[in-house]
Scaffold this motif. Structure first.
Motif, PDB file in Angstrom:
ATOM      1  N   LEU B 175       0.838  -1.212   0.000  1.00 38.31           N
ATOM      2  CA  LEU B 175       0.000   0.000   0.000  1.00 38.31           C
ATOM      3  C   LEU B 175       0.873   1.263   0.000  1.00 38.31           C
ATOM      4  O   LEU B 175       0.563   2.247  -0.680  1.00 38.31           O
ATOM      5  N   LEU B 176       1.981   1.229   0.750  1.00 39.64           N
ATOM      6  CA  LEU B 176       2.837   2.423   0.854  1.00 39.64           C
ATOM      7  C   LEU B 176       3.743   2.614  -0.365  1.00 39.64           C
ATOM      8  O   LEU B 176       4.099   3.743  -0.713  1.00 39.64           O
ATOM      9  N   PRO B 179       0.630   1.776  -4.133  1.00 39.54           N
ATOM     10  CA  PRO B 179      -0.808   1.775  -3.776  1.00 39.54           C
ATOM     11  C   PRO B 179      -1.715   1.455  -4.948  1.00 39.54           C
ATOM     12  O   PRO B 179      -2.831   0.967  -4.750  1.00 39.54           O
ATOM     13  N   GLU B 180      -1.236   1.680  -6.163  1.00 43.40           N
ATOM     14  CA  GLU B 180      -2.075   1.460  -7.350  1.00 43.40           C
ATOM     15  C   GLU B 180      -2.231  -0.027  -7.687  1.00 43.40           C
ATOM     16  O   GLU B 180      -3.095  -0.392  -8.475  1.00 43.40           O
ATOM     17  N   TYR B 185      -6.628  -3.659   0.723  1.00 39.13           N
ATOM     18  CA  TYR B 185      -5.549  -4.376   1.409  1.00 39.13           C
ATOM     19  C   TYR B 185      -6.047  -4.885   2.755  1.00 39.13           C
ATOM     20  O   TYR B 185      -6.716  -4.144   3.477  1.00 39.13           O
ATOM     21  N   THR B 203       5.465   5.095   6.738  1.00 39.11           N
ATOM     22  CA  THR B 203       4.124   5.688   6.707  1.00 39.11           C
ATOM     23  C   THR B 203       4.223   7.196   6.949  1.00 39.11           C
ATOM     24  O   THR B 203       3.595   8.003   6.250  1.00 39.11           O
ATOM     25  N   TYR B 206       5.704   8.807   3.900  1.00 36.51           N
ATOM     26  CA  TYR B 206       4.716   8.797   2.814  1.00 36.51           C
ATOM     27  C   TYR B 206       3.741   9.960   2.973  1.00 36.51           C
ATOM     28  O   TYR B 206       3.446  10.675   2.015  1.00 36.51           O
ATOM     29  N   PHE B 213      -3.538   9.553   1.373  1.00 42.10           N
ATOM     30  CA  PHE B 213      -3.492   8.305   0.589  1.00 42.10           C
ATOM     31  C   PHE B 213      -4.295   8.511  -0.689  1.00 42.10           C
ATOM     32  O   PHE B 213      -5.175   9.379  -0.732  1.00 42.10           O
ATOM     33  N   LYS B 217      -8.909   3.837  -1.919  1.00 44.68           N
ATOM     34  CA  LYS B 217      -8.146   2.683  -1.430  1.00 44.68           C
ATOM     35  C   LYS B 217      -8.694   2.292  -0.053  1.00 44.68           C
ATOM     36  O   LYS B 217      -9.104   3.157   0.732  1.00 44.68           O
ATOM     37  N   LEU B 254      -7.696   7.692   4.369  1.00 48.91           N
ATOM     38  CA  LEU B 254      -7.792   6.306   3.896  1.00 48.91           C
ATOM     39  C   LEU B 254      -9.105   5.681   4.370  1.00 48.91           C
ATOM     40  O   LEU B 254      -9.537   5.933   5.497  1.00 48.91           O
TER      41      LEU B 254
END
Lengths: 352, 352
Positions: B175-176, B179-180, B185, B203, B206, B213, B217, B254
């Motif tokens: 995911l980090l 993410p695409e 997840y 995290t 990011y 995010f 997602k 998120l």
């Protein structure tokens, strides 16, 4: 070689290839047919054997049996669930054989009395005309299916009956009429509204006559949050389940758990209900492998305690003992390792 | 007929009998092998197709794909669960293809950095020597496994990644870093303590860089009640999961759910966690068939709303529409029946 022989050989080769491919399928059980004299029909049953059933590295073991109603709907998730819950070292329950029973005339088999109901959606439609033969169906299970399973598979004398809706009604009725048939009963959102709540009356009569339920019996009841409960027959369903709960809890003699699932409806509640039911029925079965390193005799103490509660003798499986032994060895707990070697040898002596 | 021919025919007969018996097995999937150039090894994957995949009475449909880590442990209950949850008319989620990935070098594949740890039980033992190659493993999934699945099966462009423990660590890391790659997840009791909580730092970085995010997602995190949490590394595990929760919830961008399971330990939490995760990811998917009788256009409205939330286009399946049509017909809701006949014809036109 003549052409006919070549053709046959080619066929043989193709069949062998097909059979090699078939080995790559993931199988969780097999279907069998039983001719029932009691029901006067052929019944299809789906049989799941636990992971270790055919493990030749351990002594042949015996397994409790779970009889699962509406087999065609519940078999696949149920068998995955019971296997996962039985995985050492975190085993919440013993490995079990699961026997799914496929329906033919569902309402006929699962309802205790002959009754009818006008459709709540269209009063011109009369529902449940063919009903009231559950006594035949339970006789089929007890007198034909159980002997078939015990004859063909290695079974421990411990069994559970699992049902949903009319199947839950059936499970409660078997508990009231033949409590000795199963050790534990699971009724997911049971249709206790059936025939003017005939099972509520039956429960009252049973307790007036017997005062208490037999020892060591377990009943789990799940209840869904039926959004439509104020609109049609689910209202009766809710009321009947709650009335039953009141009677059984007031009596207090049954190992009983009732759980209301806020975010489930009638058609979805079986899944979490069945999980919660197994956790309830086998509460006290899980042992903490870390504690055994300091206190190895704890294992037998806990199995003894659990067996007394369950009313049947459970012993640590050879597979579980192998996991314990591996843990003790890899962490150098020598004394505990010796202890469990001795325990394993006494429970599962190898023929020399 | 000569004796050699007789022998061959006998063999043929026996093979045919065996193959007839094999049809009575209950299959839930098949194993396939993929040669991975990225990992430089052959990988075994277990593939489950949903109930309607080969139903010739409906138009061939496309299905979302769930990629399940630790396939050999989770495949059997997971596929039963996802099928049960997708049953009309109570479907909580669409039918999905499930792809279980079997482990070879689990720690190597699932951990994001090279790290070691002294065994909490015996400090002379160094754990996790072979670690830190998760980037390779996710490239295998994205560049080799996904194209293989899309090429061989009818897939919708919507996928979920599911992991437990190191697999949960892996899911959060994907995911980090990418993410695409997946729409949703699932991280059950993830090992966020790994390498001095390297994913906590990641995290933070990011979110410093990206502020939020990406849209649409979903991340679900389950947390077990590890009794031993005050004794060894589970204490770090608990702290890291809670620190991560704090960061993600504070950021608020998120679609995130965290659930603590009071009565589960690290080894058992995946089961209820995976169920709860699917309910979270597909929240809003279930429609109420009774409401559709009065308000048939509600179905498309709800699918539109859900598709927007999920960031992918979902349409009512032909199987679901057939169940709806049957309900409308049997209860004489003529207008709604016509409505759904039209809808079905427009979504699934039959070639004449």
């Amino acid at each position: 070689m003549n052409s006919r022989l070549k053709f046959l050989l080619l066929n043989l080769f193709l069949l062998c290839s097909l059979s090699a491919m078939a080995q790559e399928k993931i199988n969780i059980g097999e279907k069998q047919a039983i001719s029932s004299a009691i029901l006067n029909e052929k019944r299809e049953i789906w049989i799941h054997l636990p992971k270790t059933y055919n493990d030749s590295s351990i002594s042949p073991a015996k397994y409790p049996v779970i009889y699962l109603l509406d087999g065609e709907i519940n078999f696949e998730y149920y068998t995955g669930m019971s296997d996962f819950l039985a995985r050492p070292p975190y085993a919440d329950m013993p490995e079990c054989i699961v026997v799914g029973i496929k329906n033919t005339e569902r309402t006929r088999d699962l309802t205790p009395t002959k009754s009818q109901k006008k459709s709540p959606v269209n009063p011109n439609v009369i529902l449940f005309g063919d009903s009231g033969e559950s006594e035949n169906f339970v006789r089929f299970i007890q007198e034909e299916l159980k002997p078939f399973i015990s004859k063909n598979y290695r079974t421990q004398d411990y069994s559970i009956l699992v049902g949903h809706s009319f199947g839950g009604l059936f499970a409660v009725n078997v508990l009231l009429t033949h409590p000795e048939y199963f050790n534990a009963y699971v009724a997911n959102d049971p249709s206790l509204w059936w025939d003017n709540k005939v099972l509520i009356s039956k429960t009252k009569s049973y307790l007036e006559k017997n005062k208490t339920f037999p020892a060591h019996k377990f009943l789990y009841v799940s209840q869904a949050n039926n959004e439509e409960q104020n609109k049609n027959w689910n209202s009766e369903m809710t009321q009947a389940i709650e009335e039953f709960k009141g009677i059984v809890e007031k009596n207090g003699s049954l190992n009983y758990k009732h759980h209301f699932f806020e975010s489930e409806v009638h058609g979805t509640v079986s899944y979490p209900g069945n999980y919660d039911a197994l956790k309830f029925i086998f509460k006290g079965f899980r042992t903490d492998i870390k504690k055994l390193s300091k206190n190895p005799q704890l294992l037998e103490e806990e199995y003894k305690r659990f067996s007394e509660k369950a009313g049947s003798n459970f012993t640590p499986s050879e597979t579980y003992l192998n996991v314990v032994l591996k843990f003790m060895k890899s962490n150098d707990f020598k004394e505990s390792e010796d202890y469990f070697i001795n325990l394993k040898n006494s429970l599962y002596p190898k023929i020399k």
